[in-house]
Design an enzyme around this catalytic site. Structure first.
Site, PDB file in Angstrom:
ATOM      1  CG  HIS A   9      -7.106-109.325 -37.274  1.00  0.00           C
ATOM      2  ND1 HIS A   9      -5.578-109.101 -36.375  1.00  0.00           N
ATOM      3  CD2 HIS A   9      -7.554-108.157 -37.227  1.00  0.00           C
ATOM      4  CE1 HIS A   9      -5.533-108.471 -36.274  1.00  0.00           C
ATOM      5  NE2 HIS A   9      -6.567-107.006 -36.203  1.00  0.00           N
ATOM      6  CG  HIS A  66      -9.836 -96.974 -37.575  1.00  0.00           C
ATOM      7  ND1 HIS A  66     -10.308 -97.784 -35.864  1.00  0.00           N
ATOM      8  CD2 HIS A  66      -9.419 -98.534 -38.398  1.00  0.00           C
ATOM      9  CE1 HIS A  66     -10.387 -98.940 -36.415  1.00  0.00           C
ATOM     10  NE2 HIS A  66     -10.000 -99.865 -37.971  1.00  0.00           N
ATOM     11  CD  GLU A 115      -7.799-102.955 -37.008  1.00  0.00           C
ATOM     12  OE1 GLU A 115      -8.416-103.621 -36.192  1.00  0.00           O
ATOM     13  OE2 GLU A 115      -8.906-102.467 -37.406  1.00  0.00           O
ATOM     14  CG  ASP A 138      -4.316-101.051 -39.249  1.00  0.00           C
ATOM     15  OD1 ASP A 138      -4.635-101.320 -37.895  1.00  0.00           O
ATOM     16  OD2 ASP A 138      -4.785-101.828 -40.351  1.00  0.00           O
ATOM     17  CG  HIS A 159     -13.552-102.522 -38.781  1.00  0.00           C
ATOM     18  ND1 HIS A 159     -12.455-103.682 -38.640  1.00  0.00           N
ATOM     19  CD2 HIS A 159     -12.548-101.619 -39.971  1.00  0.00           C
ATOM     20  CE1 HIS A 159     -12.040-102.916 -38.067  1.00  0.00           C
ATOM     21  NE2 HIS A 159     -11.771-101.849 -38.803  1.00  0.00           N
ATOM     22  CG  ASP A 186     -10.051 -99.754 -41.807  1.00  0.00           C
ATOM     23  OD1 ASP A 186      -8.744 -98.740 -41.932  1.00  0.00           O
ATOM     24  OD2 ASP A 186      -9.943-101.004 -40.409  1.00  0.00           O
ATOM     25  CE1 TYR A 237      -9.273-103.801 -45.079  1.00  0.00           C
ATOM     26  CE2 TYR A 237     -11.572-102.707 -45.216  1.00  0.00           C
ATOM     27  CZ  TYR A 237     -10.382-102.933 -44.338  1.00  0.00           C
ATOM     28  OH  TYR A 237     -10.029-102.246 -43.255  1.00  0.00           O
ATOM     29  CG  HIS A 256      -5.736-100.580 -44.798  1.00  0.00           C
ATOM     30  ND1 HIS A 256      -4.190-100.855 -44.557  1.00  0.00           N
ATOM     31  CD2 HIS A 256      -6.694-101.086 -43.538  1.00  0.00           C
ATOM     32  CE1 HIS A 256      -4.732-101.477 -42.728  1.00  0.00           C
ATOM     33  NE2 HIS A 256      -6.116-101.587 -42.719  1.00  0.00           N
TER      34      HIS A 256
END
Length: 407
Positions: A29, A84, A86, A88, A150, A169, A197, A230
């Site tokens: 992103h 989460h 998102e 990924d 987030h 995350d 990050y 991550h």
């Protein structure tokens, strides 16, 4: 039994890492990820075998192979938890639901809505909220919603029997490594990637981070391991570090340090930048000079985190800022850094609108503008460079005074 070439890694006797390593990811992103990333998923060997999070869709088979190295057939999984939504972390979830057919799939209330919007799978999901827990037979999972950390759906999961917190995350970083635990890696790299990050992903949500840090002890969770989505896992003597660093970065107390960024066409703005930087140093403050043809927007964001001043130089082209300057300032403004002094400067040939436009962006970041900015027509003369040095001196002294007041 599925043939397995890739192996899971033991986190505890009953929890295994079954994620994937993306060595090739170089951008996320608009954020440069030079060290790649991991998509962490975790297999819990409870009476009801549980998968905590999944992986990005192209890495599903890698996750399956790691699962198979522990339990043989992934179809033995009974429960899936999605912390989460998102993609990924959820990209392979629809396939997992179809191919594994778990008894239950849990997500936060907003997670259910988001996953349904992504994949149209809402009827297969069960919503949970803060204070809820589920039984896995001989173990349990408790849930804590962490909205806007987030995404609105973000959630922590906690297994008290293993004293392990799955933090999605939160406390993570884009860092591809086959060394699963933080202490096995170079600390300088871990800290840098975690800072990067935070600066590029979590900075806009710093008020929520501070609230979480305040409320976390009240939850009464006995945590010995923090397993992120991550990067490497936190445990042992490193366990306090992410909390300490998040407190510093979320507070954004300004350091005695300026970040000076600039674009240049025929080196006139560059000459101004060099003179201003010299003045800042002479004024008693540190300065990091980042020419934008050599530094990405995410590099700039990382340097700006906790800086005391953002000094921005741009020539004027087509009645506006130089494109690279506009790109970086648009990105930084969206991250909402706080407690900055702001200064704009630049050279021009015909009209000179860039400095005023830079000031608008700095004001949008709620930076305190030290001056109206400095403009020089065409190539700066010696007297112009002297004025640039004096401007730098003013910036350095202002930063030094703020640092002394803070101390």
């Amino acid at each position: 039994m599925m043939e397995s070439h890739l192996k899971a890694i033991k986190v505890t006797d009953r929890v295994w890492w079954v994620g994937a390593i993306d060595w090739g990811l170089k951008e996320f992103h608009g954020y440069k990820t030079a060290r790649g990333t991991t998509y962490n998923a975790y297999l819990v060997l409870a009476d009801k075998i549980t998968l905590i999070d999944t992986v990005k869709a192209p890495f599903k088979e890698e996750m399956y192979q790691r699962i198979a190295s522990v339990i043989g057939d992934p179809a033995k999984i009974d429960i899936v938890v999605s912390n989460h939504a998102e993609m990924d972390h959820s990209g392979s979830l629809p396939d997992v639901i179809r191919e594994v057919q778990p008894e239950k799939v849990y997500a936060s209330v907003m997670g259910v809505k988001t996953l349904d919007a992504h994949f149209r799978i809402g009827d297969k999901l069960t919503a949970v909220k803060t204070g809820d827990s589920i039984s896995l037979g001989n173990m349990s999972v408790a849930f804590v919603e962490t909205k806007m950390l987030h995404w609105p759906d973000s959630m922590f999961s906690y297994i008290p029997e293993e004293k392990i917190l799955f933090s999605q995350d939160g406390f993570g970083m884009h860092f591809a490594t086959d060394k699963l635990f933080v202490e096995e890696n170079d600390w300088a790299v871990v800290e840098q990637e975690m800072k990067k990050y935070y600066a590029n992903i979590l900075l806009p949500f710093s008020p929520q981070v501070l609230k979480l840090l305040e409320d976390f002890p009240k939850l009464g969770l006995d945590v010995e391991i923090i397993a992120t989505d991550h990067g490497p896992i936190w445990r042992g003597k490193m366990l306090a570090k992410p909390f300490e660093l998040y407190k510093i970065w979320a507070t954004q107390a300004p350091e005695n340090r300026a970040v000076l960024i600039y674009s240049t066409m025929w080196h006139s703005t560059e000459k101004m930048a060099v003179a201003i930087a010299d003045g800042i140093r002479e004024g008693g403050s540190d300065v990091e000079v980042l020419p934008l043809d050599a530094h990405s927007r995410s590099d700039v964001a990382t340097h700006v985190l906790c800086a005391g001043a953002l000094v921005v130089g741009s020539p004027t082209i087509n009645n506006g800022m130089y494109p690279a300057t506009a790109d970086v300032l648009t990105y930084i403004r969206g991250l909402r850094p706080r407690n900055l002094l702001g200064v704009a400067f630049g050279s021009f040939g015909w009209s000179g609108e860039a400095v005023a436009q830079v000031n608008e962006y700095l004001a949008g970041m709620k930076a305190e503008l030290l001056t109206d900015g400095m403009k020089v027509k065409y190539v700066p003369a010696e007297d112009d460079l002297k004025k640039c040095f004096e401007l730098g001196l003013q910036i350095g002294k202002a930063l030094k005074e703020r640092a002394a007041a803070k101390a």
